[in-house]
Design a protein around this motif. Structure first.
Motif, short mmCIF file in Angstrom:
data_model
loop_
_atom_site.label_atom_id
_atom_site.label_comp_id
_atom_site.label_asym_id
_atom_site.label_seq_id
_atom_site.Cartn_x
_atom_site.Cartn_y
_atom_site.Cartn_z
N PRO A 172 127.04 -25.44 33.68
CA PRO A 172 126.45 -26.74 34.02
C PRO A 172 125.36 -27.20 33.07
O PRO A 172 124.96 -28.33 33.08
N TYR A 173 124.80 -26.33 32.26
CA TYR A 173 123.65 -26.75 31.48
C TYR A 173 123.82 -26.42 30.01
O TYR A 173 122.87 -26.12 29.31
N SER A 224 122.07 -30.67 32.72
CA SER A 224 123.49 -30.91 32.98
C SER A 224 123.89 -32.22 32.32
O SER A 224 123.12 -33.18 32.31
N VAL A 278 126.11 -36.68 35.83
CA VAL A 278 126.34 -35.53 36.70
C VAL A 278 127.12 -36.05 37.90
O VAL A 278 126.76 -37.09 38.47
N TYR A 326 121.00 -29.19 36.59
CA TYR A 326 120.30 -27.98 36.13
C TYR A 326 119.40 -28.33 34.95
O TYR A 326 119.79 -29.07 34.05
#
Lengths: 298, 246
Positions: free
Chosen positions: B24-25, B48, B52, B59
């Protein structure tokens, strides 16, 4: 500038708040008097609390921004002898009218004080300041004229029907009904005259007095709350040691509260005296508001 | 440890449940602002990638080390700038936050007694945001231009005394309007429950009270007669009062 110690914790004999009258005043009696008169009692709001360590900063800010109670008081009154008048027992009413006048002036946001003894301030005429008659309350509180009146009595009367305007005003408001301010000395900012019982008030006077009625009160539970109210620009009326006065400013450098005494002079109460004053302390936080400040009684 | 397992479990759940990327990041690096002190160079922070997906966690991660971090996330809702609650994960240098669709400003400040204070700032979008969503206002009290035919003559700070007192700078601003306008502006305070001698809302305050209640108290209502020029919510400064009357 250091305060003259002779002005601190002064005792005034025979001013109208003897022990037997003061005995009537408890926090509960004051609150009942106000609610019976149709006004509202408000608990001391949490947001008004200021930690004692922050009092010096708050006092400095209040002075800087001209939001002290004394900034909204433009006159002294005089219940004593002189000027053709005689020493009276009107002290609770002189004190109460200062509290009412400060509350009246504060919301108009035109600072007009501090007052100067025996001087008509130019700002008074340029503002919407209204001066209330002390006698208009005292005459009903004590029909015998002598012996004084309790804070409970005068709060009840003012809450129920309001003040009549003094005959002397800073500007012409065209009031239909007025009453001289005192049987004492009065002065350049307060008219004086002879004893006037309630039955001899001008006919229809209630129609004018209703426009000058306290609406909400706070009754502090501690001397610290009294100081917080002062720091928020609200006069605290107290009866103590034989005399009733309006506290108008907290002075942190000297640890005293200043009051505009009803003898054309500023005096001061120490913390020990403030502690003794709590049971009889009250604060007007709002007054009736006119439809037009230039014609406050319609 | 437990927190890490819980976080990873949650991440797995979200990934499996909502088809999220398992990384996610990784994709977006926000640019670091110039350092607030004389430290050498900015530090990298990743978030992220935008947008999103709605209902997903954002994140925020950094490899930078410091004694203390402060993460601030701001967004605008209903015309108000609001802080968004964030959670720090068990692993150092990782945070998450959630929110409804919108644009979010992110600022990570690193504080260290040896190296001072540095910050990294950036933006992230959650969900599908319409292209005409306004940016976070930098000056919420900037008044709109006034038609010269509509001259301001009333400014009222309406409040409820059980909630707040009139801030001293605001009271002073009202005083200044009264004196500096030569009394052409009636600038006053009005406590919500105040009535006139007949128990009614005073005529001069009916408009201000209605507008202030719509906006939410406390509010500064600026009028030209009965015409409402603008309403400023909860002003706290002297200048906000002066600017509102221009």
């Amino acid at each position: 500038m250091a305060i003259n110690p002779s002005l601190i914790d002064v005792t005034i004999p025979e001013s109208g708040y003897p022990a037997e009258v003061a005995a009537e005043d408890t926090r509960e009696s004051l609150m009942s008097a106000v609610t019976d008169g149709g006004a509202i009692v408000t608990a001391f709001p949490d947001h008004m609390w200021i930690e004692p360590k922050d009092w010096p900063d708050a006092a400095r800010d209040a002075k800087k921004y001209r939001t002290r109670a004394i900034d909204y008081i433009d006159r002294f009154t005089n219940q004593g002898s002189g000027n053709g008048g005689y020493s009276t027992h009107e002290c609770t009413c002189h004190s109460l009218t200062r509290g009412a006048e400060a509350a009246w002036n504060r919301r108009r946001s035109i600072p007009i004080g501090p007052p100067v003894p025996r001087v008509r301030l130019e700002t008074s005429a340029q503002s919407t300041s209204v001066w209330f008659s002390c006698l208009s309350i005292y005459a009903e509180a004590n029909s015998r004229q002598w012996g004084g009146a309790s804070c409970t009595q005068v709060l009840s009367i003012s809450a129920k029907r309001g003040f009549l305007p003094d005959k002397i005003q800073p500007r012409d408001y065209g009031f239909k009904h007025t009453l001289h301010g005192t049987c004492g000395a009065g002065g350049v900012n307060q008219s004086r005259g002879s004893w006037t019982p309630l039955s001899q008030f001008p006919e229809g006077w209630q129609e004018t007095a209703k426009h000058f009625r306290p609406l909400e009160w706070i009754f502090p539970e501690s001397w610290e709350q009294m100081v917080c109210l002062l720091l928020h620009g609200i006069v605290v009326n107290v009866g103590r040691d034989g005399h009733a006065v309006p506290l108008v400013e907290w002075m942190p450098e000297d640890n005293v509260a200043a009051y505009t005494d009803s003898y054309d002079v500023i005096r001061f109460d120490s913390v020990s005296r403030l502690r003794r004053s709590v049971s009889g302390a009250s604060a007007i936080v709002s007054m009736t508001t006119p439809d037009d400040y230039d014609h406050p009684a319609g | 440890m437990i927190k890490s397992i819980t976080t990873l479990g949650l991440l797995a759940f979200l990934t499996l449940g909502f088809g999220l990327s398992p990384e996610p990041y990784a994709e977006t690096t926000i640019q670091a602002a110039p350092p607030e002190t004389n430290l050498a160079g900015p530090f990298a922070v990743t978030v992220s990638p935008s947008p999103v997906p709605e209902h997903s966690m954002v994140y925020v991660k950094t490899e930078h080390t410091a004694e203390h971090f402060e993460l601030e996330v701001l967004t605008v809702r209903n015309g108000w700038v609001e802080y968004v609650s964030t959670e720090q994960l068990a692993r150092p240098g990782e945070w998450v936050f959630v929110g409804p669709p919108g644009q979010y400003s992110v600022k990570l400040r690193a504080v260290d007694s040896k190296t001072g204070i540095v910050s990294a700032v950036g933006k992230v979008t959650i969900g599908n945001v319409p292209p005409n969503v306004p940016d976070v206002p930098t000056d919420p009290v900037t008044p709109a231009p006034v038609d010269p035919k509509k001259k301001v003559n009333r400014v009222t700070y309406v409040y409820e005394k059980d909630q707040n007192s009139v801030p001293r700078p605001v009271a002073f601003g009202l005083q200044r309007l009264n004196t500096e306008s030569g009394r052409s502006i009636v600038a006053t305070e009005f406590e919500e429950d105040t009535t006139d001698g007949d128990g009614q809302v005073p005529d001069q305050y009916k408009v201000a009270l209605e507008e202030a209640r719509k906006a939410g108290l406390p509010a500064l209502v600026v009028q030209a007669g009965t015409l409402v020029i603008r309403v400023i919510k909860a002003p706290t400064t002297e200048q906000a009062v002066i600017d509102a009357a221009k």
